[in-house]
Design a protein around this motif. Sequence first.
Motif, PDB file in Angstrom:
ATOM      1  N   UNK A   1       0.645  -1.122  -0.066  1.00 28.77           N
ATOM      2  CA  UNK A   1       0.021  -0.137  -0.014  1.00 28.77           C
ATOM      3  C   UNK A   1       0.831   1.000   0.038  1.00 28.77           C
ATOM      4  N   UNK A   2       0.474   2.380  -0.821  1.00 31.47           N
ATOM      5  CA  UNK A   2       1.410   3.451  -0.695  1.00 31.47           C
ATOM      6  C   UNK A   2       0.285   4.708  -0.807  1.00 31.47           C
ATOM      7  N   UNK A   3       1.102   5.986  -0.374  1.00 26.11           N
ATOM      8  CA  UNK A   3       0.562   7.293  -0.631  1.00 26.11           C
ATOM      9  C   UNK A   3      -0.553   7.434   0.638  1.00 26.11           C
ATOM     10  N   UNK A   4      -1.029   8.580   0.604  1.00 24.35           N
ATOM     11  CA  UNK A   4      -2.049   9.094   1.413  1.00 24.35           C
ATOM     12  C   UNK A   4      -3.422   8.853   1.319  1.00 24.35           C
ATOM     13  N   UNK A   5      -4.176   9.002   2.121  1.00 25.96           N
ATOM     14  CA  UNK A   5      -5.808   8.822   1.655  1.00 25.96           C
ATOM     15  C   UNK A   5      -6.273  10.385   1.689  1.00 25.96           C
ATOM     16  N   UNK A   6      -7.369  10.630   1.147  1.00 28.86           N
ATOM     17  CA  UNK A   6      -7.931  12.081   1.350  1.00 28.86           C
ATOM     18  C   UNK A   6      -9.552  11.609   1.904  1.00 28.86           C
ATOM     19  N   UNK A   7      -9.878  12.568   2.809  1.00 27.90           N
ATOM     20  CA  UNK A   7     -11.336  12.264   3.423  1.00 27.90           C
ATOM     21  C   UNK A   7     -11.965  13.631   3.037  1.00 27.90           C
ATOM     22  N   UNK A   8     -12.805  13.405   2.369  1.00 26.23           N
ATOM     23  CA  UNK A   8     -13.858  14.607   1.927  1.00 26.23           C
ATOM     24  C   UNK A   8     -14.659  15.228   2.969  1.00 26.23           C
ATOM     25  N   UNK A   9     -14.538  16.559   2.799  1.00 26.93           N
ATOM     26  CA  UNK A   9     -15.494  17.278   3.728  1.00 26.93           C
ATOM     27  C   UNK A   9     -16.804  17.815   3.237  1.00 26.93           C
ATOM     28  N   UNK A  10     -16.508  18.117   1.987  1.00 30.37           N
ATOM     29  CA  UNK A  10     -17.665  18.552   0.906  1.00 30.37           C
ATOM     30  C   UNK A  10     -16.999  18.431  -0.256  1.00 30.37           C
ATOM     31  N   UNK A  11     -17.615  18.770  -1.405  1.00 31.21           N
ATOM     32  CA  UNK A  11     -17.322  18.367  -2.645  1.00 31.21           C
ATOM     33  C   UNK A  11     -16.006  18.979  -3.178  1.00 31.21           C
ATOM     34  N   UNK A  12     -15.657  20.176  -2.345  1.00 31.07           N
ATOM     35  CA  UNK A  12     -14.359  20.990  -2.656  1.00 31.07           C
ATOM     36  C   UNK A  12     -13.236  20.470  -1.867  1.00 31.07           C
ATOM     37  N   UNK A  13     -13.638  20.425  -0.501  1.00 33.88           N
ATOM     38  CA  UNK A  13     -12.537  20.343   0.461  1.00 33.88           C
ATOM     39  C   UNK A  13     -12.219  19.159   0.836  1.00 33.88           C
ATOM     40  N   UNK A  14     -10.957  18.847   1.431  1.00 33.24           N
ATOM     41  CA  UNK A  14     -10.837  17.350   2.024  1.00 33.24           C
ATOM     42  C   UNK A  14      -9.833  17.341   2.935  1.00 33.24           C
ATOM     43  N   UNK A  15      -9.468  16.516   3.899  1.00 29.86           N
ATOM     44  CA  UNK A  15      -8.348  16.303   4.734  1.00 29.86           C
ATOM     45  C   UNK A  15      -7.400  15.304   4.118  1.00 29.86           C
ATOM     46  N   UNK A  16      -5.958  15.447   4.305  1.00 30.26           N
ATOM     47  CA  UNK A  16      -5.223  14.631   3.787  1.00 30.26           C
ATOM     48  C   UNK A  16      -3.936  14.826   4.566  1.00 30.26           C
ATOM     49  N   UNK A  17      -2.743  14.189   3.822  1.00 28.29           N
ATOM     50  CA  UNK A  17      -1.268  14.402   4.584  1.00 28.29           C
ATOM     51  C   UNK A  17      -0.253  14.566   3.450  1.00 28.29           C
ATOM     52  N   UNK A  18       1.030  14.537   4.054  1.00 27.17           N
ATOM     53  CA  UNK A  18       1.988  14.878   3.160  1.00 27.17           C
ATOM     54  C   UNK A  18       2.635  13.614   2.176  1.00 27.17           C
ATOM     55  N   UNK A  19       2.088  12.674   2.719  1.00 22.24           N
ATOM     56  CA  UNK A  19       2.646  11.037   1.828  1.00 22.24           C
ATOM     57  C   UNK A  19       2.602  11.409   0.548  1.00 22.24           C
ATOM     58  N   UNK A  20       3.891  11.095   0.003  1.00 23.18           N
ATOM     59  CA  UNK A  20       3.927  11.201  -1.607  1.00 23.18           C
ATOM     60  C   UNK A  20       3.852  10.021  -2.356  1.00 23.18           C
ATOM     61  N   UNK A  21       3.840   8.734  -1.606  1.00 29.97           N
ATOM     62  CA  UNK A  21       3.729   7.632  -2.155  1.00 29.97           C
ATOM     63  C   UNK A  21       5.007   6.834  -2.733  1.00 29.97           C
TER      64      UNK A  21
END
Length: 399
Positions: A194-214
């Motif tokens: 497994x690699x990279x970050x995941x992203x967690x949507x707040x709304x259709x525009x914004x999300x939470x994530x982290x600096x992992x590049x994969x």
Amino acid sequence: MELKDKNILLGVTGGIAAYKAPGICSLLSKQGANVKVIMTEAAQKFVSKLTFQTMSRNLVYTDMFEEYPQDAEVAHIQLAKWADIFVIAPASANSIAKFANGIGDNLLSATFLAARSKIMIVPAMNTFMLNNPATKENMQKLRNRGIEVLGTHFDLLACNDVGSGKMLEPEEIVEEIDSLLREKDLAGKNVLVTAGPTIEAIDPVRYLTNHSSGKMGYALAEEAQKRGANVTLISGPTSLSRPKVSKFISVISSLDMYQAVTEHFITADIVVKAAAPADYRPKEYHPQKIKKETGDEFRIELERNPDILKLVAAKKQDQIMVGFAAESENELANAMAKLTGKNLDMIIVNNIKAENAGFQSDTNVVTTIDKHKNMERIGEMPKTQLAKVIWDKIKRTFL
Ligand SMILES: Cc1cc2nc3c(=O)[nH]c(=O)nc-3n(C[C@H](O)[C@H](O)[C@H](O)COP(=O)(O)O)c2cc1C
């Protein structure tokens, strides 16, 4: 790369892509390989001998009957014996036909007949030449003899036709050479990375994530694939180009990643979890964009994502499980706790605060700890090279 000190014989034939062959030569030399070049007569119409002589820092061979000063043996036998790998790039339809039919009427085709090393053919030609039944049959004949015949790209070609036939880029060819020379010591193993970050949507525009590049996970997946493993790579969103692995699964959120990992875990022999899935996700997803008029302060309530590593490790049978830990303090103590708490066989600790290490960086500095509590610090090196060191270690410790 496995190219250092390898003897690479590069055959260049008379196609327009010959202008890219000095690029292959240069990349190989930069990796520490010894390169010798054979050019056909037609190749010399496109690129000069001098170019290859300069790039390879070696004599360029063109004539079967010339006596080359440093070589006591006849050139086609001596070169065939010298090579660890014989790469023909670009390979014209004409030369491919000669190779397939045992014709040895020039230095290149005679050396091909005398070859005893691994051989790689990199075709480059007009689409209609490529799709001509004679060419197709010739390429199939060569494949049937265990010769590596690479594919081509689909593009607008020099002859103005659009279609297949464009030669692979020098970087891709060098990767293929590296792969062919690699010992297939992971053959038959199912590897899940497994690699990279995941992203967690707040709304259709914004999300939470982290600096992992994969980058670390991709390097580990590619290295395992080169060593003959059957690799499934589950990746969160990254800006990296899709690596050459048996199966690539693209996921967005931690829940997606959990689902994909659960699905592929059972059939895996070795699992390397280099991803940085988000620990939390917004409790509520807003289907419409949240307006900034909402107020000066804005709170997002978060809920815990499943702990993928822990949940999957609980189902462990014979799988070898390798996890990563990104720590900014108390790195070894935290990693040790993770190693036992998550039933891992090995943990690789990144100190994300170290210089030239951690997220985004092309290099890394890590400490490995295995389940027998053996600890090793691996100094700064490119993530691609570190991937090699990590697989060597996994092999030595567990296989
Ligand atoms: C401008 C030009 C471009 C050519 N490009 C290609 C090519 O990309 N691929 C190919 O198979 N033949 C190409 N040819 C034809 C070959 O040069 C020709 O078949 C030649 O006999 C190949 O000789 P060799 O295989 O000994 O190098 C081209 C010819 C010309 C004049």
